[in-house]
Design a protein around this motif. Structure first.
Motif, PDB file in Angstrom:
ATOM      1  N   GLU A   1       0.803  -1.225   0.000  1.00  0.00           N
ATOM      2  CA  GLU A   1       0.000   0.000   0.000  1.00  0.00           C
ATOM      3  C   GLU A   1       0.831   1.267   0.000  1.00  0.00           C
ATOM      4  N   SER A   2       2.089   1.159   0.484  1.00  0.00           N
ATOM      5  CA  SER A   2       2.871   2.390   0.584  1.00  0.00           C
ATOM      6  C   SER A   2       3.834   2.552  -0.590  1.00  0.00           C
ATOM      7  N   ARG A   3       3.716   1.703  -1.589  1.00  0.00           N
ATOM      8  CA  ARG A   3       4.493   1.890  -2.819  1.00  0.00           C
ATOM      9  C   ARG A   3       4.106   3.206  -3.485  1.00  0.00           C
ATOM     10  N   GLU A   4       4.948   3.670  -4.385  1.00  0.00           N
ATOM     11  CA  GLU A   4       4.577   4.878  -5.132  1.00  0.00           C
ATOM     12  C   GLU A   4       3.277   4.613  -5.894  1.00  0.00           C
ATOM     13  N   VAL A   5       3.199   3.469  -6.529  1.00  0.00           N
ATOM     14  CA  VAL A   5       1.925   3.013  -7.100  1.00  0.00           C
ATOM     15  C   VAL A   5       1.444   1.838  -6.240  1.00  0.00           C
ATOM     16  N   PRO A   6       0.467   2.083  -5.372  1.00  0.00           N
ATOM     17  CA  PRO A   6      -0.023   1.000  -4.504  1.00  0.00           C
ATOM     18  C   PRO A   6      -0.632  -0.119  -5.344  1.00  0.00           C
ATOM     19  N   ILE A   7      -0.539  -1.338  -4.841  1.00  0.00           N
ATOM     20  CA  ILE A   7      -1.137  -2.481  -5.545  1.00  0.00           C
ATOM     21  C   ILE A   7      -2.010  -3.269  -4.573  1.00  0.00           C
ATOM     22  N   PRO A   8      -2.974  -4.022  -5.096  1.00  0.00           N
ATOM     23  CA  PRO A   8      -3.767  -4.869  -4.198  1.00  0.00           C
ATOM     24  C   PRO A   8      -2.907  -5.980  -3.617  1.00  0.00           C
ATOM     25  N   PHE A   9      -3.119  -6.250  -2.331  1.00  0.00           N
ATOM     26  CA  PHE A   9      -2.402  -7.340  -1.676  1.00  0.00           C
ATOM     27  C   PHE A   9      -3.418  -8.171  -0.911  1.00  0.00           C
ATOM     28  N   TYR A  10      -3.517  -9.439  -1.274  1.00  0.00           N
ATOM     29  CA  TYR A  10      -4.527 -10.319  -0.707  1.00  0.00           C
ATOM     30  C   TYR A  10      -3.880 -11.236   0.304  1.00  0.00           C
ATOM     31  N   ALA A  11      -4.116 -10.971   1.577  1.00  0.00           N
ATOM     32  CA  ALA A  11      -3.543 -11.803   2.625  1.00  0.00           C
ATOM     33  C   ALA A  11      -4.664 -12.595   3.282  1.00  0.00           C
ATOM     34  N   GLU A  12      -4.473 -13.902   3.309  1.00  0.00           N
ATOM     35  CA  GLU A  12      -5.397 -14.765   4.048  1.00  0.00           C
ATOM     36  C   GLU A  12      -4.676 -15.081   5.339  1.00  0.00           C
ATOM     37  N   MET A  13      -5.253 -14.634   6.465  1.00  0.00           N
ATOM     38  CA  MET A  13      -4.479 -14.619   7.709  1.00  0.00           C
ATOM     39  C   MET A  13      -5.133 -15.495   8.786  1.00  0.00           C
ATOM     40  N   GLY A  14      -5.432 -14.941   9.940  1.00  0.00           N
ATOM     41  CA  GLY A  14      -5.828 -15.782  11.069  1.00  0.00           C
ATOM     42  C   GLY A  14      -7.321 -15.909  11.283  1.00  0.00           C
ATOM     43  N   SER A  15      -7.697 -16.966  11.982  1.00  0.00           N
ATOM     44  CA  SER A  15      -9.111 -17.215  12.247  1.00  0.00           C
ATOM     45  C   SER A  15      -9.206 -18.250  13.357  1.00  0.00           C
ATOM     46  N   VAL A  16     -10.177 -18.092  14.276  1.00  0.00           N
ATOM     47  CA  VAL A  16     -10.378 -19.147  15.275  1.00  0.00           C
ATOM     48  C   VAL A  16     -11.641 -19.950  14.997  1.00  0.00           C
ATOM     49  N   ASN A  17     -12.413 -19.525  13.979  1.00  0.00           N
ATOM     50  CA  ASN A  17     -13.511 -20.354  13.481  1.00  0.00           C
ATOM     51  C   ASN A  17     -14.452 -20.837  14.592  1.00  0.00           C
ATOM     52  N   PRO A  18     -15.168 -19.908  15.211  1.00  0.00           N
ATOM     53  CA  PRO A  18     -16.038 -20.284  16.326  1.00  0.00           C
ATOM     54  C   PRO A  18     -17.133 -21.272  15.915  1.00  0.00           C
ATOM     55  N   VAL A  19     -17.454 -22.159  16.845  1.00  0.00           N
ATOM     56  CA  VAL A  19     -18.532 -23.145  16.655  1.00  0.00           C
ATOM     57  C   VAL A  19     -19.499 -22.943  17.822  1.00  0.00           C
ATOM     58  N   ILE A  20     -20.781 -22.781  17.515  1.00  0.00           N
ATOM     59  CA  ILE A  20     -21.773 -22.518  18.559  1.00  0.00           C
ATOM     60  C   ILE A  20     -22.749 -23.692  18.634  1.00  0.00           C
ATOM     61  N   VAL A  21     -22.882 -24.221  19.824  1.00  0.00           N
ATOM     62  CA  VAL A  21     -23.829 -25.321  20.032  1.00  0.00           C
ATOM     63  C   VAL A  21     -25.058 -24.762  20.735  1.00  0.00           C
ATOM     64  N   THR A  22     -26.240 -25.044  20.191  1.00  0.00           N
ATOM     65  CA  THR A  22     -27.483 -24.557  20.817  1.00  0.00           C
ATOM     66  C   THR A  22     -27.920 -25.536  21.908  1.00  0.00           C
ATOM     67  N   ALA A  23     -28.939 -25.125  22.645  1.00  0.00           N
ATOM     68  CA  ALA A  23     -29.411 -25.918  23.793  1.00  0.00           C
ATOM     69  C   ALA A  23     -29.876 -27.314  23.365  1.00  0.00           C
ATOM     70  N   ALA A  24     -30.688 -27.374  22.324  1.00  0.00           N
ATOM     71  CA  ALA A  24     -31.241 -28.680  21.944  1.00  0.00           C
ATOM     72  C   ALA A  24     -30.161 -29.584  21.351  1.00  0.00           C
ATOM     73  N   ALA A  25     -29.266 -29.013  20.581  1.00  0.00           N
ATOM     74  CA  ALA A  25     -28.186 -29.826  20.006  1.00  0.00           C
ATOM     75  C   ALA A  25     -27.301 -30.381  21.123  1.00  0.00           C
ATOM     76  N   TRP A  26     -27.071 -29.564  22.134  1.00  0.00           N
ATOM     77  CA  TRP A  26     -26.239 -30.014  23.268  1.00  0.00           C
ATOM     78  C   TRP A  26     -26.937 -31.144  24.026  1.00  0.00           C
ATOM     79  N   ARG A  27     -28.250 -31.000  24.213  1.00  0.00           N
ATOM     80  CA  ARG A  27     -29.018 -32.062  24.887  1.00  0.00           C
ATOM     81  C   ARG A  27     -28.947 -33.359  24.095  1.00  0.00           C
ATOM     82  N   ASN A  28     -29.096 -33.242  22.776  1.00  0.00           N
ATOM     83  CA  ASN A  28     -29.235 -34.448  21.960  1.00  0.00           C
ATOM     84  C   ASN A  28     -27.916 -35.055  21.493  1.00  0.00           C
TER      85      ASN A  28
END
Lengths: 507, 507
Positions: free
Chosen positions: B214-241
């Motif tokens: 981004e700080s080049r004289e002519v900025p260019i697109p830079f695609y960075a795939e970085m971090g993630s913790v990928n949350p998983v949510i369990v609902t009440a009924a799924a937890w019961r069953n």
């Protein structure tokens, strides 16, 4: 990063809620909101044009046309929303027997969230606070906070009032659109609740705002449409056959809106090392001084003219007329390709009615100069059918977002096929444009839903295609099923409002 | 910005020429180049997998699968090129009688130019120097310069040699692909001839490279795939069953590739304030220590485990086993939503086999925690059909690029409908993704051709559609005319190679 005031903080809280509300509207509802704003702007057209004229000094006819363009642009986005391709819906069905198995997964675009729009000086309406940026962001389902241009503060208040009344009449949350206190715009750009920004203006201004957007704790996309000199190249045969017509056309195009268009042709390359300033002067002799939009644009134009007049090897065509206040006299310059190769500054944008005619002696020379130029919004070629222009088209396509053949760049059709953008510094993101259907893509991102029950999917992705939109299904573009092929029944391009060189809406 | 060495400077000169050459290939030619590289990689599969295993310590079976994924991914891009939608061709015919008149104008995408690819550590093949970034950039018509990951230098040399031999056999300019000297990669990213960059790795690394772009004289697109913790949510009924099934599934998913996947589930929310560490420990009891990719990943993992073990309110499930060298023992943690609300650091990514189970007491509490989380690549819900999960889906879609229902996030199908990306910091640009058909869009920009004679237009825009690609004509998506509707003849999704949780290619 300075924080926002408590009033703006409270407003941004409402903006987030309004943006969610907008995102949840159906395509038809959102299209209606835009069409109704268009109706309400239309009703107040006379008043809008009058205030815009007082502040911008642009001619009434030009502003009437711009008003029409502005409401038609809202209507085009309404059509674009409903047509649905912008959702980029794609369905891949489960393949349980594949190795490894594939679960059902479906992708569609969603709105980014609240967008800040920095309005332009040179199109008080079409690129103003209810212009293409605002219309395309609302179309994507994003609430808009807009900073009016200091050149037309009363117009901004008038337009914002009309939009607010329209939203109220339609029972849309009023925070779907907010006119910002200009002093707070930079702080708002830095606020975590804002998810994207757009801007039309100078390279300096756009670059500074882009850096703010990028250096936030959570960086956001910032779309700046900035400067361009829009080179025009005349080939040998075209010069032989149409010299007078081309020079007249240049003066016509460069004086539209007194040269204050981002597509104004600032450089004309001619294959004639003997072209004299005296001949060129004949083409501007009958032009008269026109108004500039703001004091600072007028100051900048005079400084640009002054700088060019002191550049060795660059000659003014005819006597230089220095005009006071917000007036500017159209001026042509003449120089040689060898000079601009050594002093590329001569080809920088001078916003206003100024254009540099560059004499070149060979195609290889002009190709070399072009290869060294910055990115451009447009580049044009005047050539005859018998000439080989492939290499020229190729180098121009590598530099510009739009390439024209035997046509002037001023005038940007608001359509499905327009691209208004270009490599840096014409745009901050060459991959996006700010006019027509493409502009909506700036304010969306994709979400893939995997292994979802049909009734839990968003409407664009449900199996029976309730929105009746084009989708990709298992890799194949699939149109809405109808008794006969859609491909045999072209629908006319709706709201394909356009403006061409010489029209009041030229840009 | 340090400049490049004279050898690299000379090579970049060739890269520019090769990129133009590639851009000028026909769709069929370019597709063939990718398919032939796939053939040549296939032929050397055993050798590739052996070297990759030695350097990465990943299991042979997993690498065999990844090898298959890598060649299938090249083949998918070959199909994508030929299908032609990526060109986004759009034609607006002239409307000379409109007011103002509209000239014929047509838009299509063109390649950006040379791309620099920074290869990932965790997928030596599929996200390596001939992985998805390289394949999609070549598909777009861009030459690639690639920096191998320091974790597998011999593999990089082997792969580069195979690609070079393939290009030579096909008489493609060898500078279409270059393995960079790692020391020069940053200087090359700053070089004016590079037009885009892509990266898969850490937030720190991606952010630093993005700032350079981004700080080049002519900025260019830079695609960075970085971090993630990928949350998983369990609902009440799924937890019961499905409590036991879900906890087993978590451990299965978090230990795929020993947790070194950007989609590894790092956080599981369960509606059970009484869940004990002892119960959780039962699920990891039978797991064994696995290898990590590099010494620095191993050091980072141990530091992360150490930090969590010292966080008040976070308990390890079972005894913590500290392993030496590049080994890591899977570990679960348990804490409460109120703790992570106060110490959000507990939810940061720990690259490796570690997952935090967060006990929550109400849906409103979990929604609040989720609303405060960073952007994610994925988010998953385990729920029963009778439950109302609309608000949960909505908040997860606002945070993640992919939302899954009753499915684990590891395993990313390489398809037309996948989105592999997400809001910051999962990706640097939430608007783009790095897996499947969408990845090609990162390396193109649009050009509109106005008022061109048909024979001067690029092939995608000629009136008779010689490439037989889907196009928009006067606003209407138009498929290639065939005797019957294409929409009634779905073609199977080619090369829709996919990997699911538990498969060797999970990611």
């Amino acid at each position: 990063m300075t924080g926002v005031s408590s009033a703006t903080d409270a407003r941004l809280h409402e903006v987030v809620t309004a943006s969610r509300w907008l995102a949840a509207t159906s395509l038809a509802e959102r299209a209606t909101i835009l069409r109704e704003i268009a109706v309400d702007l239309d009703e107040r057209a006379a008043e809008i044009v009058a205030v815009a004229a007082e502040e911008s000094l642009l001619p009434i006819d030009r502003l009437r046309g711009e008003q029409t363009r502005t409401v038609n642009q809202l209507r085009l986005y309404a059509d674009v929303i409903e047509e649905g391709s912008w959702l980029d819906a794609s369905i891949t069905h489960a393949k349980p027997d594949a190795s490894p198995p594939v679960q059902d997964h479906r992708r569609a675009n969603v709105p980014l969230g609240p967008v800040i729009v920095f309005a332009a000086s040179n199109f008080p309406l079409a690129f103003g606070i209810v212009g293409t940026d605002t219309a395309s962001a609302l179309a994507a389902g994003c609430a808009v906070v807009a900073k009016g241009h200091p050149g037309h503060p009363r117009l901004a208040v008038l337009l914002a009032g009309i939009v607010q009344a329209s939203l109220a009449r339609q029972r849309v949350p009023d925070a779907a659109f907010t006119l910002l206190d200009a002093d707070e715009a930079v702080a708002v750009l830095g606020d975590a609740r804002i998810t994207a920004g757009s801007f039309t203006g100078s390279i300096g201004g756009g670059t500074a705002l882009k850096r703010i957007a990028e250096s936030r704790e959570v960086p956001i996309p910032f779309y700046a449409e900035m400067g361009s000199v829009n080179p025009v190249i005349v080939t040998a045969a075209a010069w032989r056959n149409r010299r007078t017509e081309i020079l007249s056309g240049l003066v016509d195009s460069m004086t539209v809106s007194n040269g204050q268009l981002c597509t104004s042709p600032g450089v004309l390359f001619v294959p004639d090392v003997a072209l004299s300033p005296e001949e060129l002067a004949g083409f501007t002799r009958d032009t008269s001084a026109g108004s500039l939009l703001t004091d600072s644009i007028a100051d900048g134009f005079r400084a640009g003219v002054c700088g060019l007049s002191e550049t060795a090897g660059v000659e003014a065509a005819g006597a230089l007329v220095v005009v006071e206040g917000r007036s500017a006299q159209p001026v042509l310059w003449v120089t040689d390709a060898s000079i601009v190769e050594a002093s590329p500054d001569a080809l920088e944008e001078r916003f206003g009615p100024s254009s540099v005619v560059v004499r070149y002696d060979s195609q290889s020379q002009v190709l070399r100069v072009l290869a060294g130029m910055d990115g451009q919004l447009t580049a044009s070629i005047f050539a005859e059918p018998e000439e080989e222009i492939g290499p020229l088209v190729q180098v121009l396509a590598s530099k510009a977002g739009r390439v024209l053949l035997n046509a002037w760049p001023t005038g940007v059709a608001v359509s499905w096929s327009m691209h208004h953008g270009g490599p840096w510094p014409a745009s901050s993101s060459a991959q996006f444009g700010s006019v027509g259907a493409e502009a909506i893509d700036r304010f969306t991102r994709a979400v893939t839903y995997q292994n979802f029950a049909d009734d839990l999917l968003p409407l664009p992705l449900r199996e029976d295609n309730p929105l009746r939109i084009p989708r990709r299904i298992d890799g194949v573009v699939t149109l809405v099923e109808e008794p006969v092929c859609r491909s045999t029944m072209p629908r006319s391009e709706t709201s394909g409002f356009a403006s061409e060189m010489g029209s009041p809406l030229s840009r």
